[in-house]
Every structure is written in C-alpha cells, then in structure tokens.
Design a protein around this motif. Structure first.
Motif, short mmCIF file in Angstrom:
data_model
loop_
_atom_site.label_atom_id
_atom_site.label_comp_id
_atom_site.label_asym_id
_atom_site.label_seq_id
_atom_site.Cartn_x
_atom_site.Cartn_y
_atom_site.Cartn_z
N ILE A 17 0.73 -1.13 -0.08
CA ILE A 17 -0.04 -0.29 0.00
C ILE A 17 0.81 1.26 -0.11
CG2 ILE A 17 -1.79 1.32 1.13
CD1 ILE A 17 -2.54 -1.20 2.17
N SER A 18 2.04 1.02 0.83
CA SER A 18 2.44 2.34 0.91
C SER A 18 3.24 2.52 -0.33
CB SER A 18 3.45 2.17 2.30
OG SER A 18 4.23 3.36 2.26
N LEU A 20 2.85 1.44 -3.05
CA LEU A 20 2.07 2.00 -4.77
C LEU A 20 1.58 3.31 -4.65
CD1 LEU A 20 -0.31 -0.71 -4.57
CD2 LEU A 20 1.80 -0.52 -6.78
N TYR A 21 1.62 3.89 -3.13
CA TYR A 21 0.77 4.68 -3.27
C TYR A 21 1.65 6.16 -3.39
CZ TYR A 21 -2.65 9.11 -0.93
OH TYR A 21 -3.07 10.01 -0.91
N ALA A 22 2.72 6.00 -2.15
CA ALA A 22 3.67 6.74 -1.76
C ALA A 22 4.80 6.93 -2.68
CB ALA A 22 3.29 7.36 -1.09
N ALA A 144 -8.41 12.51 -6.22
CA ALA A 144 -7.16 11.18 -5.35
C ALA A 144 -5.75 11.02 -6.08
CB ALA A 144 -8.38 9.70 -5.39
N GLN A 147 -3.90 14.16 -5.13
CA GLN A 147 -3.01 13.40 -3.62
C GLN A 147 -1.98 12.48 -3.17
OE1 GLN A 147 -6.66 12.71 -0.82
NE2 GLN A 147 -5.62 12.72 0.71
N MET A 148 -1.95 11.68 -4.33
CA MET A 148 -1.30 10.58 -4.40
C MET A 148 0.55 10.91 -4.70
SD MET A 148 -1.27 6.69 -6.35
CE MET A 148 -1.13 7.61 -8.01
N ARG A 152 3.59 11.69 -3.25
CA ARG A 152 5.12 10.75 -3.65
C ARG A 152 6.37 12.06 -3.63
NH1 ARG A 152 2.83 7.24 -8.59
NH2 ARG A 152 1.82 5.93 -7.28
#
Length: 181
Positions: A17-18, A20-22, A144, A147-148, A152
């Motif tokens: 999750i971390s 892929l997202y950030a 969304a 924000q992603m 990053r």
C-alpha cells in the motif's frame, strides 16, 4: 501458517500500500518486521520447535547482498533492498528466489506497459486519440490522483517493493509453498 509467515503477510500488505501510493517503504515497519522475526525465531527456539535460524539469517544476508548493487548504481531505492532483507529474515533463504522472480515479472509487465502504451496510442485513429487525451487529462485532475502525486513528493519509478510484497503474498498463500514455512 507460522507466525513468521503471518508477519510477512501483514508487513507485505502495509509495504504494498505504501509503495504503490507514496513510493515509500517506511523504516519503522521494516524495523518492526525484523524485530518480530527475531522474536518469532527466539520464541520457536524456546518452545522447543527449532526453526532453521541459519536459513533465516542467511535469507536476511542474501536479501541484502542480492539487491544492494542495484541500489548502489541508482536503479533501486534503499527501502526495496531493506525490505528484501527483512523478507529473507522472515521467510528464510529458500523463499527469496521465488519472491524475487515473481516481483521481477511484475516489474517487467510494468515496464512493458509504460513503454508500450504511448506507442499503442500512436496507432489509434485520430478520434480515439483525442478521446484518450481528454480522459487522461480528466484523470490527471482527479483529487485522489493529485493527492497521491503530492504524497510521492516527486518520487518516481517502479514500485519494486510493492511487487516484492505481492509476490510474497502469493508465495506465502500458495498452499504447497509458503503455508508450511
């Protein structure tokens, strides 16, 4: 399922999750995973269920050594390398090759998509190219996604830790492989 395999699953979910997202692999989670592995191995020894501690220690060392050159030449982040070492500690040396192969296959598909999609767009009929361009523009403005990209902080690249995590989930959950480790 062993404690170490369960810990590897939980850590892998968080890392996927971390990353892929950030595009981040938090050191605190890696440290928690390593400490959990050490406690699990110690607990197994004290309970009279001798785990192959040498397999897990060799896994940690091999995980670190295997990916360190990619970090040193700038092809990979340090978090990916540390996560692979923690996976080696959690799952043992025998798990690293299948996890690495699975993650590398996923990364290869990622590269093919990144390289191939722009070329595919060029062969589309002009009305479809315009439609696709508008769709991409709207998608890039979606809150969304904005924000992603903000999370990053300019980090780009292949989320290899996430692919390691996905391969780990598959390996641990595969009935003939990871469940018995």
């Amino acid at each position: 399922m062993s404690f170490l395999a369960l810990l590897a699953l939980l850590l892998s979910l968080r890392i996927a999750i971390s990353d892929l997202y950030a595009r981040r692999v938090p050191n605190a989670w890696l440290l928690a995973g390593a400490c959990g592995a050490a406690l699990g191995l110690l607990g197994a020894q004290l309970a009279g269920q001798p785990a192959a501690v040498s397999d897990h220690l060799l896994g940690a060392g091999a995980g670190l050594v295997a990916l360190l050159p990619f970090y040193l030449v700038g092809w990979m982040g340090a978090g990916d390398v540390k996560y692979f070492a923690v996976l080696g500690l959690l799952l043992g040396l025998h798990a690293l090759l299948p996890v690495w192969l699975g993650a590398s296959a996923l990364a290869g598909v990622h590269v093919l998509c990144v390289v191939g999609l722009p070329r595919l767009r060029a062969v589309l009929p002009l009305p479809l190219q315009h439609l696709q361009a508008r769709a991409v523009q709207q998608w890039q403005q979606h809150p969304a996604l904005v924000q992603m990209h903000h999370a990053r902080q300019g980090r780009v690249g292949i989320p290899f830790a996430a692919y390691l995590a996905i391969a780990t989930l598959a390996w641990v959950l595969w009935p003939a492989q990871g469940a018995s480790s």
